[in-house]
Motif scaffolding. Structure first.
Motif, PDB file in Angstrom:
ATOM      1  N   LEU A 278      28.936  -7.902 -21.032  1.00  8.17           N
ATOM      2  CA  LEU A 278      28.419  -9.140 -20.441  1.00  8.17           C
ATOM      3  C   LEU A 278      27.402  -8.847 -19.350  1.00  8.17           C
ATOM      4  O   LEU A 278      26.389  -9.536 -19.235  1.00  8.17           O
ATOM      5  N   GLY A 279      27.664  -7.812 -18.530  1.00 10.90           N
ATOM      6  CA  GLY A 279      26.715  -7.435 -17.486  1.00 10.90           C
ATOM      7  C   GLY A 279      25.381  -6.988 -18.056  1.00 10.90           C
ATOM      8  O   GLY A 279      24.318  -7.375 -17.566  1.00 10.90           O
ATOM      9  N   LEU A 280      25.439  -6.162 -19.116  1.00 11.24           N
ATOM     10  CA  LEU A 280      24.205  -5.702 -19.760  1.00 11.24           C
ATOM     11  C   LEU A 280      23.436  -6.872 -20.373  1.00 11.24           C
ATOM     12  O   LEU A 280      22.202  -6.956 -20.248  1.00 11.24           O
ATOM     13  N   LEU A 281      24.148  -7.752 -21.049  1.00 10.49           N
ATOM     14  CA  LEU A 281      23.493  -8.899 -21.678  1.00 10.49           C
ATOM     15  C   LEU A 281      22.889  -9.838 -20.638  1.00 10.49           C
ATOM     16  O   LEU A 281      21.774 -10.341 -20.812  1.00 10.49           O
ATOM     17  N   ALA A 282      23.617 -10.078 -19.544  1.00  6.88           N
ATOM     18  CA  ALA A 282      23.092 -10.959 -18.495  1.00  6.88           C
ATOM     19  C   ALA A 282      21.864 -10.350 -17.839  1.00  6.88           C
ATOM     20  O   ALA A 282      20.846 -11.021 -17.634  1.00  6.88           O
ATOM     21  N   GLY A 283      21.945  -9.052 -17.504  1.00 12.28           N
ATOM     22  CA  GLY A 283      20.793  -8.382 -16.882  1.00 12.28           C
ATOM     23  C   GLY A 283      19.591  -8.362 -17.807  1.00 12.28           C
ATOM     24  O   GLY A 283      18.463  -8.651 -17.388  1.00 12.28           O
ATOM     25  N   GLY A 284      19.825  -8.029 -19.076  1.00 14.97           N
ATOM     26  CA  GLY A 284      18.728  -8.015 -20.036  1.00 14.97           C
ATOM     27  C   GLY A 284      18.133  -9.387 -20.248  1.00 14.97           C
ATOM     28  O   GLY A 284      16.915  -9.542 -20.364  1.00 14.97           O
ATOM     29  N   GLY A 285      19.005 -10.419 -20.262  1.00 14.17           N
ATOM     30  CA  GLY A 285      18.508 -11.782 -20.437  1.00 14.17           C
ATOM     31  C   GLY A 285      17.629 -12.236 -19.281  1.00 14.17           C
ATOM     32  O   GLY A 285      16.581 -12.842 -19.493  1.00 14.17           O
TER      33      GLY A 285
ATOM     34  N   THR B 257       1.952  -5.793 -12.835  1.00 14.29           N
ATOM     35  CA  THR B 257       2.037  -6.083 -14.269  1.00 14.29           C
ATOM     36  C   THR B 257       3.351  -5.568 -14.853  1.00 14.29           C
ATOM     37  O   THR B 257       3.869  -6.142 -15.811  1.00 14.29           O
ATOM     38  N   ALA B 258       3.899  -4.491 -14.284  1.00 14.54           N
ATOM     39  CA  ALA B 258       5.221  -3.968 -14.662  1.00 14.54           C
ATOM     40  C   ALA B 258       5.452  -3.953 -16.171  1.00 14.54           C
ATOM     41  O   ALA B 258       6.355  -4.632 -16.671  1.00 14.54           O
ATOM     42  N   PRO B 259       4.678  -3.170 -16.943  1.00 19.04           N
ATOM     43  CA  PRO B 259       4.875  -3.159 -18.400  1.00 19.04           C
ATOM     44  C   PRO B 259       6.221  -2.582 -18.839  1.00 19.04           C
ATOM     45  O   PRO B 259       6.624  -2.767 -19.981  1.00 19.04           O
ATOM     46  N   PHE B 260       6.922  -1.901 -17.918  1.00 21.53           N
ATOM     47  CA  PHE B 260       8.231  -1.336 -18.263  1.00 21.53           C
ATOM     48  C   PHE B 260       9.300  -2.415 -18.426  1.00 21.53           C
ATOM     49  O   PHE B 260      10.380  -2.151 -18.979  1.00 21.53           O
ATOM     50  N   LEU B 261       9.027  -3.624 -17.952  1.00 17.42           N
ATOM     51  CA  LEU B 261      10.069  -4.646 -17.884  1.00 17.42           C
ATOM     52  C   LEU B 261      10.577  -5.044 -19.271  1.00 17.42           C
ATOM     53  O   LEU B 261      11.790  -5.195 -19.470  1.00 17.42           O
ATOM     54  N   PHE B 262       9.672  -5.208 -20.234  1.00 15.14           N
ATOM     55  CA  PHE B 262      10.100  -5.635 -21.569  1.00 15.14           C
ATOM     56  C   PHE B 262      10.988  -4.600 -22.249  1.00 15.14           C
ATOM     57  O   PHE B 262      12.080  -4.937 -22.732  1.00 15.14           O
ATOM     58  N   PRO B 263      10.577  -3.310 -22.320  1.00 18.90           N
ATOM     59  CA  PRO B 263      11.477  -2.335 -22.956  1.00 18.90           C
ATOM     60  C   PRO B 263      12.797  -2.174 -22.213  1.00 18.90           C
ATOM     61  O   PRO B 263      13.836  -1.928 -22.842  1.00 18.90           O
ATOM     62  N   LEU B 264      12.788  -2.309 -20.885  1.00 15.29           N
ATOM     63  CA  LEU B 264      14.036  -2.232 -20.140  1.00 15.29           C
ATOM     64  C   LEU B 264      14.956  -3.391 -20.495  1.00 15.29           C
ATOM     65  O   LEU B 264      16.166  -3.197 -20.743  1.00 15.29           O
ATOM     66  N   ALA B 265      14.400  -4.619 -20.535  1.00 15.54           N
ATOM     67  CA  ALA B 265      15.195  -5.772 -20.908  1.00 15.54           C
ATOM     68  C   ALA B 265      15.738  -5.633 -22.336  1.00 15.54           C
ATOM     69  O   ALA B 265      16.912  -5.923 -22.604  1.00 15.54           O
ATOM     70  N   LEU B 266      14.885  -5.162 -23.249  1.00 12.75           N
ATOM     71  CA  LEU B 266      15.303  -4.999 -24.645  1.00 12.75           C
ATOM     72  C   LEU B 266      16.420  -3.963 -24.753  1.00 12.75           C
ATOM     73  O   LEU B 266      17.391  -4.157 -25.482  1.00 12.75           O
ATOM     74  N   GLY B 267      16.306  -2.872 -23.992  1.00 12.82           N
ATOM     75  CA  GLY B 267      17.332  -1.840 -24.011  1.00 12.82           C
ATOM     76  C   GLY B 267      18.663  -2.355 -23.504  1.00 12.82           C
ATOM     77  O   GLY B 267      19.725  -2.048 -24.062  1.00 12.82           O
ATOM     78  N   LEU B 268      18.634  -3.169 -22.429  1.00  9.73           N
ATOM     79  CA  LEU B 268      19.875  -3.736 -21.906  1.00  9.73           C
ATOM     80  C   LEU B 268      20.517  -4.690 -22.911  1.00  9.73           C
ATOM     81  O   LEU B 268      21.737  -4.692 -23.092  1.00  9.73           O
ATOM     82  N   LEU B 269      19.676  -5.501 -23.570  1.00  5.40           N
ATOM     83  CA  LEU B 269      20.213  -6.436 -24.559  1.00  5.40           C
ATOM     84  C   LEU B 269      20.829  -5.694 -25.754  1.00  5.40           C
ATOM     85  O   LEU B 269      21.908  -6.044 -26.221  1.00  5.40           O
ATOM     86  N   ILE B 270      20.153  -4.651 -26.206  1.00  5.25           N
ATOM     87  CA  ILE B 270      20.695  -3.866 -27.318  1.00  5.25           C
ATOM     88  C   ILE B 270      21.988  -3.170 -26.888  1.00  5.25           C
ATOM     89  O   ILE B 270      22.983  -3.168 -27.630  1.00  5.25           O
ATOM     90  N   GLY B 271      21.965  -2.580 -25.676  1.00  5.44           N
ATOM     91  CA  GLY B 271      23.176  -1.918 -25.180  1.00  5.44           C
ATOM     92  C   GLY B 271      24.338  -2.887 -25.053  1.00  5.44           C
ATOM     93  O   GLY B 271      25.479  -2.562 -25.424  1.00  5.44           O
ATOM     94  N   GLY B 272      24.056  -4.088 -24.543  1.00  7.22           N
ATOM     95  CA  GLY B 272      25.109  -5.087 -24.435  1.00  7.22           C
ATOM     96  C   GLY B 272      25.629  -5.522 -25.790  1.00  7.22           C
ATOM     97  O   GLY B 272      26.835  -5.713 -25.986  1.00  7.22           O
ATOM     98  N   GLY B 273      24.715  -5.669 -26.753  1.00  7.76           N
ATOM     99  CA  GLY B 273      25.127  -6.064 -28.100  1.00  7.76           C
ATOM    100  C   GLY B 273      25.996  -5.001 -28.751  1.00  7.76           C
ATOM    101  O   GLY B 273      27.012  -5.308 -29.372  1.00  7.76           O
ATOM    102  N   VAL B 274      25.617  -3.728 -28.588  1.00 12.95           N
ATOM    103  CA  VAL B 274      26.416  -2.636 -29.156  1.00 12.95           C
ATOM    104  C   VAL B 274      27.780  -2.582 -28.485  1.00 12.95           C
ATOM    105  O   VAL B 274      28.823  -2.417 -29.142  1.00 12.95           O
ATOM    106  N   ALA B 275      27.798  -2.714 -27.147  1.00 13.89           N
ATOM    107  CA  ALA B 275      29.085  -2.693 -26.425  1.00 13.89           C
ATOM    108  C   ALA B 275      29.977  -3.823 -26.879  1.00 13.89           C
ATOM    109  O   ALA B 275      31.195  -3.654 -27.026  1.00 13.89           O
TER     110      ALA B 275
END
Length: 196
Positions: free
Chosen positions: A11-18, A178-196
């Motif tokens: 839930l923490g990973l999904l919330a942070g990624g969201g 511009t922080a281009p790292f934000l999208f891959p970081l968010a996507l990684g958290l969402l994927i990690g949360g989904g796998v967990a």
């Protein structure tokens, strides 16, 4: 118990990624910057300086591409008719330039009183900022000034002054990236949360 712990982590990973995904997709301006709210900076001295900006894209053990931070933009709108100067330079050069100069060192945009927090330095008048050669990026003029800088590893300082180096500096300032790292970081958290 283990299932509950994993569920909380998920839930923490999904919330942070969201939240990060929402910010990346909806909070950028037309130029692609995520920008802070405007803060009113004012001093009766000769300059306002943030002298402890540390960028470490090449720190050992941190595999962060140099361009991950993107571009940084500082926008300042003068509160008076005096033309403004904004400069970014290595911290050591700025500290040497401001040695013996009366200026306010910005400690944070939000202090104990709710407004910007300053550390006051006594001294006299500075040399003209535009005549210095150490600036990595600089801009000056009347009205609203926008300075764009591509960060590099090191210790940096941002200085806000009147273009003629006179006393009493006042402006509404916002900072964006511009922080281009934000999208891959968010996507990684969402994927990690989904796998967990």
């Amino acid at each position: 118990i283990l299932t509950s712990i994993v569920a909380l982590i998920a839930l923490g990973l999904l919330a942070g990624g969201g939240v990060l995904m929402w910010s990346d997709r909806t909070q950028r301006d037309t130029a692609g910057y995520l920008t802070s709210p405007s803060t009113h900076l004012v001093t009766s001295s000769y300059a306002i300086a943030a002298t402890d900006l540390n960028v470490a894209t090449d720190a050992p053990g941190w595999h962060v591409p140099t361009g991950a931070l993107g571009s940084v933009r500082v926008v300042a709108t003068a509160a008076s008719a005096s033309p403004l100067f904004i400069g970014i330079a290595p911290s050591t050069d700025v500290q040497q330039y401001l040695d013996g100069v009366a200026y306010d060192q910005l400690q944070g945009f939000v202090g104990t009183s709710g407004g910007p927090n300053y550390l006051l330095h006594g001294g006299g008048a500075p040399a003209s900022p535009a005549s210095q050669t150490f600036w990595q990026a600089q801009v000056s003029g009347s009205g609203t000034q926008s300075l764009t800088w591509n960060p590099a590893s090191g210790h940096w300082a941002v200085v806000l002054m009147n273009s003629d180096g006179s006393q009493t500096v006042a402006a509404d300032v916002s900072v964006g990236a511009t922080a281009p790292f934000l999208f891959p970081l968010a996507l990684g958290l969402l994927i990690g949360g989904g796998v967990a």
